[in-house]
Design an enzyme around this catalytic site. Sequence first.
Site, PDB file in Angstrom:
ATOM      1  N   CYS A  57     -35.918 -36.062 -12.322  1.00  0.00           N
ATOM      2  CA  CYS A  57     -36.491 -37.276 -11.729  1.00  0.00           C
ATOM      3  C   CYS A  57     -36.266 -38.461 -12.661  1.00  0.00           C
ATOM      4  CB  CYS A  57     -37.982 -37.077 -11.441  1.00  0.00           C
ATOM      5  SG  CYS A  57     -39.039 -37.216 -12.898  1.00  0.00           S
TER       6      CYS A  57
ATOM      7  N   GLU B 241     -38.917 -30.953 -17.814  1.00  0.00           N
ATOM      8  CA  GLU B 241     -38.076 -31.654 -18.799  1.00  0.00           C
ATOM      9  C   GLU B 241     -38.938 -32.353 -19.849  1.00  0.00           C
ATOM     10  OE1 GLU B 241     -37.947 -31.762 -15.514  1.00  0.00           O
ATOM     11  OE2 GLU B 241     -35.920 -32.170 -14.768  1.00  0.00           O
TER      12      GLU B 241
HETATM   13  N1  THU Z   1     -40.383 -31.467 -11.214  1.00  0.00           N
HETATM   14  C1  THU Z   1     -39.886 -31.179 -12.458  1.00  0.00           C
HETATM   15  O1  THU Z   1     -40.422 -30.328 -13.172  1.00  0.00           O
HETATM   16  N2  THU Z   1     -38.807 -31.879 -12.877  1.00  0.00           N
HETATM   17  C2  THU Z   1     -38.185 -32.875 -12.177  1.00  0.00           C
HETATM   18  O2  THU Z   1     -37.287 -33.511 -12.689  1.00  0.00           O
HETATM   19  C3  THU Z   1     -38.617 -33.162 -10.811  1.00  0.00           C
HETATM   20  C4  THU Z   1     -39.790 -32.421 -10.311  1.00  0.00           C
HETATM   21  C5  THU Z   1     -41.571 -30.741 -10.769  1.00  0.00           C
HETATM   22  C6  THU Z   1     -42.782 -31.601 -10.540  1.00  0.00           C
HETATM   23  C7  THU Z   1     -43.563 -30.785  -9.554  1.00  0.00           C
HETATM   24  O3  THU Z   1     -44.334 -29.831 -10.274  1.00  0.00           O
HETATM   25  C8  THU Z   1     -42.504 -30.045  -8.763  1.00  0.00           C
HETATM   26  O4  THU Z   1     -41.305 -30.126  -9.531  1.00  0.00           O
HETATM   27  C9  THU Z   1     -42.240 -30.633  -7.390  1.00  0.00           C
HETATM   28  O5  THU Z   1     -41.991 -31.973  -7.440  1.00  0.00           O
END
Ligand code: THU
Length: 131
Positions: free
Chosen positions: A84, A55
Site C-alpha cells: 500500500c 511491511e
Molecule cells: N495489508 C498489508 O499487510 N500490507 C499491505 O501493503 C496492504 C494491506 C494488510 C492490512 C490488512 O490487515 C489486510 O492486509 C487487508 O487490507
Amino acid sequence: MNIDDLVAAAFAIRERSYSPYSGYTVGAAVLADDNSVWTGCNVENISYGLSICAERVAITKMVSEGPRRVAAIAIATKDGGTPCGMCLQTLAEFGDSALTVVVQSESGARSSYALSELLPHSFTSKEVRGA
Ligand code: THU
C-alpha cells in the site's frame, strides 16, 4: 540471502498473521544493508484503523534493532498484492528508489519492481528535512 530465501521467509512469517477481520494474510521479509533479515506479518485490530501492515511491522523491527537501510523486501500474499501507499512511503524513508520490491502469490507467481516504479514521487520536503 538470495531472493528465493527472502520470499520463503515472507511466506513463513505470513503464518503468524493476525487478520480476523479481513481474512487477508500478509507476510513481509526485509533484507537490510548489513544482510540481516527482518520479518513481519499484518496485525489487525477491532478498531480497524489501528491495523498495521506486514511491511511496516518488518521495517519497524529492523529500525528498532539498529539497521536503517533496506536493500530489498519480499511480500507474500494469496494473490500477489503490491504494498500500500503508506508502506511504500515508509520504504522510501529507509531505502533508495532502486530498492527491490518482490511480491509473490500463493500460486508462485512472482513480480519484481524497483521502489521507484511503485512510488515514483514519494513525499519529500526540504522544509521538513531542514536541508
Ligand atoms: N495489508 C498489508 O499487510 N500490507 C499491505 O501493503 C496492504 C494491506 C494488510 C492490512 C490488512 O490487515 C489486510 O492486509 C487487508 O487490507
